[in-house]
Design an enzyme around this catalytic site. Structure first.
Site, PDB file in Angstrom:
ATOM      1  N   PHE A   1      37.105  14.993 -41.378  1.00 16.52           N
ATOM      2  CA  PHE A   1      37.101  13.845 -42.289  1.00 16.52           C
ATOM      3  C   PHE A   1      37.327  14.356 -43.704  1.00 16.52           C
ATOM      4  O   PHE A   1      36.616  15.254 -44.166  1.00 16.52           O
ATOM      5  CB  PHE A   1      35.780  13.077 -42.218  1.00 16.52           C
ATOM      6  CG  PHE A   1      35.790  11.819 -43.042  1.00 16.52           C
ATOM      7  CD1 PHE A   1      36.332  10.648 -42.533  1.00 16.52           C
ATOM      8  CD2 PHE A   1      35.291  11.808 -44.329  1.00 16.52           C
ATOM      9  CE1 PHE A   1      36.360   9.482 -43.292  1.00 16.52           C
ATOM     10  CE2 PHE A   1      35.312  10.653 -45.089  1.00 16.52           C
ATOM     11  CZ  PHE A   1      35.846   9.485 -44.576  1.00 16.52           C
TER      12      PHE A   1
ATOM     13  N   ASP B   1      37.173  22.008 -47.577  1.00 17.85           N
ATOM     14  CA  ASP B   1      36.614  20.729 -48.001  1.00 17.85           C
ATOM     15  C   ASP B   1      35.096  20.875 -47.978  1.00 17.85           C
ATOM     16  O   ASP B   1      34.470  20.821 -46.925  1.00 17.85           O
ATOM     17  CB  ASP B   1      37.088  19.627 -47.050  1.00 17.85           C
ATOM     18  CG  ASP B   1      36.466  18.265 -47.355  1.00 17.85           C
ATOM     19  OD1 ASP B   1      35.479  18.210 -48.123  1.00 17.85           O
ATOM     20  OD2 ASP B   1      36.951  17.265 -46.809  1.00 17.85           O
TER      21      ASP B   1
ATOM     22  N   LYS C   1      30.402  14.239 -53.819  1.00 18.35           N
ATOM     23  CA  LYS C   1      29.079  13.845 -53.345  1.00 18.35           C
ATOM     24  C   LYS C   1      27.967  14.368 -54.248  1.00 18.35           C
ATOM     25  O   LYS C   1      27.718  13.827 -55.314  1.00 18.35           O
ATOM     26  CB  LYS C   1      28.891  14.281 -51.891  1.00 18.35           C
ATOM     27  CG  LYS C   1      29.680  13.430 -50.883  1.00 18.35           C
ATOM     28  CD  LYS C   1      29.316  13.768 -49.464  1.00 18.35           C
ATOM     29  CE  LYS C   1      30.068  12.931 -48.439  1.00 18.35           C
ATOM     30  NZ  LYS C   1      29.681  11.523 -48.411  1.00 18.35           N
TER      31      LYS C   1
END
Length: 421
Positions: free
Chosen positions: A140, A225, A254
């Site tokens: 993702f 990532d 985040k």
């Protein structure tokens, strides 16, 4: 409608585009690892805003940084630079392999920048053929068309026309498949050090080491990532430092802002030059408010005490999750790194992660899912022992409720409980 007028969950269905299905309660206040809803009900937060609220809710240092910057300068656009952005960039460079930083607003935007950089580098150093990206199945990387195309999950890319081409997907942790996919046409290998959304599955060190070797052999970029694993989540500032495998490009978001939207792409100076003036940009990227908050977050997390605390809390969480699994059968395995943990559901609850989440919420506990078979925990990195213990009591109550409702008792001697350190 004035800001004092009452709103409720039904207003979401009436007003919002239905791409989300939020829970039935509305949080209105948070402090540390506790949250209160509109009716004053208190919940323990083991979800952390999906690994965003790394220092909990309303951390005094973050509030102070935001308020102080709000009284100075909010926005100037990328026509100018600003002091908070430069301070934050300097500290990120000092703390990592990187020499250059690009600021954006979300993990998807940081990954978009990373993928564009990889393709620009491939074309400018080798030619038009060097544009292929190799990525993991069930990964993702965000919700833009490029990032859902790179992620190997058709459920996110289907229904929007042809996906972006030139992307090859391989099984995670399968070295042979990775070797077979990489060629002279590969411009980048893109990996999450922990496959987060699809089950909290850590990469094997040998897999990441081989990815690094393949990139070196073929002149490709290794892109990590670290949107979910970065900023202390795994017990080091970034997961690449824990694995001892250095990427060419790293993305962070985040927890970088501790709840304030910000993201960053980090890379070396020789690679950064491939994104020259006008080749990429972001109106809000490097916003003074976001960068001021992120600097405060980094100052706190990048300390030996906080990082060691993450590793200690990992043991406390893992031990309790295994105990609950052994006693109730809810979990057959516990895995993950640091405070990114996954409880793999036992056979009786396969496919029912949403039901488990709902039952936990009814017991006053906020958790996440990672696919239909895994409960994911991503709490504050500084959550205190009392909140961990109370949250685990609520999780155990939920587990016992689910067991009783299913009408079956589980023999703990028949349940396999394993974990990843």
């Amino acid at each position: 409608m004035s800001h004092t007028e009452s709103v409720g969950r039904t207003d979401f269905d009436r007003l919002m585009i239905p791409c989300y299905a939020p829970d039935g309660f509305i949080p209105v206040r948070g402090e540390g690892s506790r949250v209160w809803d509109q009716h004053g009900r208190e919940l323990i937060d083991f979800a952390g805003g999906i690994a965003v609220n790394a220092l909990g809710h309303a951390h005094p240092s973050l509030v102070r940084a935001l308020v102080e910057q709000a009284g100075k300068l909010w926005h100037v656009s990328n026509l100018y630079t600003n002091e908070p952005a430069l301070r934050l960039a300097s500290k990120l460079v000092a703390a990592t392999f990187a020499e250059r930083v690009f600021f954006a607003n979300s993990g998807a935007e940081a990954n978009e920048a990373a993928f564009k950089l990889a393709r620009r580098h491939g074309l400018e150093t080798a030619g038009a053929h060097k544009h292929e990206i190799v990525a993991a199945l069930d990964s993702f990387h965000g919700r833009t068309l490029f990032t859902v195309s790179v992620a190997g999950q058709p459920k996110y890319s289907a229904g929007f026309g042809p996906p972006i081409g030139g992307i090859r997907h391989v099984r995670f942790n399968d070295i042979g498949a990775l070797e077979a996919a990489v060629s002279a046409n590969t411009c980048a290998i893109v990996l999450e050090p922990v496959l987060g959304e699809s089950g909290v599955l850590p990469a094997e060190r040998a897999y990441l080491e081989r990815a690094r070797e393949l990139c070196d052999e073929h002149g490709a970029l290794l892109v990590f990532d670290e949107v979910q694993t970065g900023m202390g989540r795994v017990g080091e500032l970034f997961a690449y430092q824990r694995y001892g495998v250095t990427p060419d490009v790293l993305t962070s978001a985040k927890a970088l802002g501790g709840g304030f939207p910000i993201a960053a792409m980090l890379t070396r100076a020789d690679l950064a030059g491939h994104l020259g003036v006008g080749s990429h940009g972001s109106t809000y990227g490097g916003n003074p408010l976001a960068c001021a908050v992120a600097e405060a977050v980094l100052d706190i997390i990048a300390t030996p005490a906080v990082l060691a605390g993450v590793r200690e809390r990992h043991e406390r969480f893992s031990t309790e999750l295994r105990r609950i699994g052994a006693q109730t059968g809810l979990f057959e395995q516990v895995r993950g790194l640091g405070l990114l943990l996954g409880g793999v559901l036992g056979e009786a609850w396969k496919g029912r992660a949403r039901d488990v989440m709902r039952t936990c919420e009814e017991e006053g506990l906020m958790v996440l899912q990672a696919g239909p078979d895994v409960i994911r925990l991503a709490p504050s990195l500084v959550i205190d022992a009392a909140d961990i213990d109370e949250g685990m009591r609520r999780l155990e109550r939920a587990a016992r409720r689910l067991r009783d409702e299913a009408g079956r008792a589980c023999d703990p001697d028949t349940v396999l409980i394993t974990g990843v350190a």
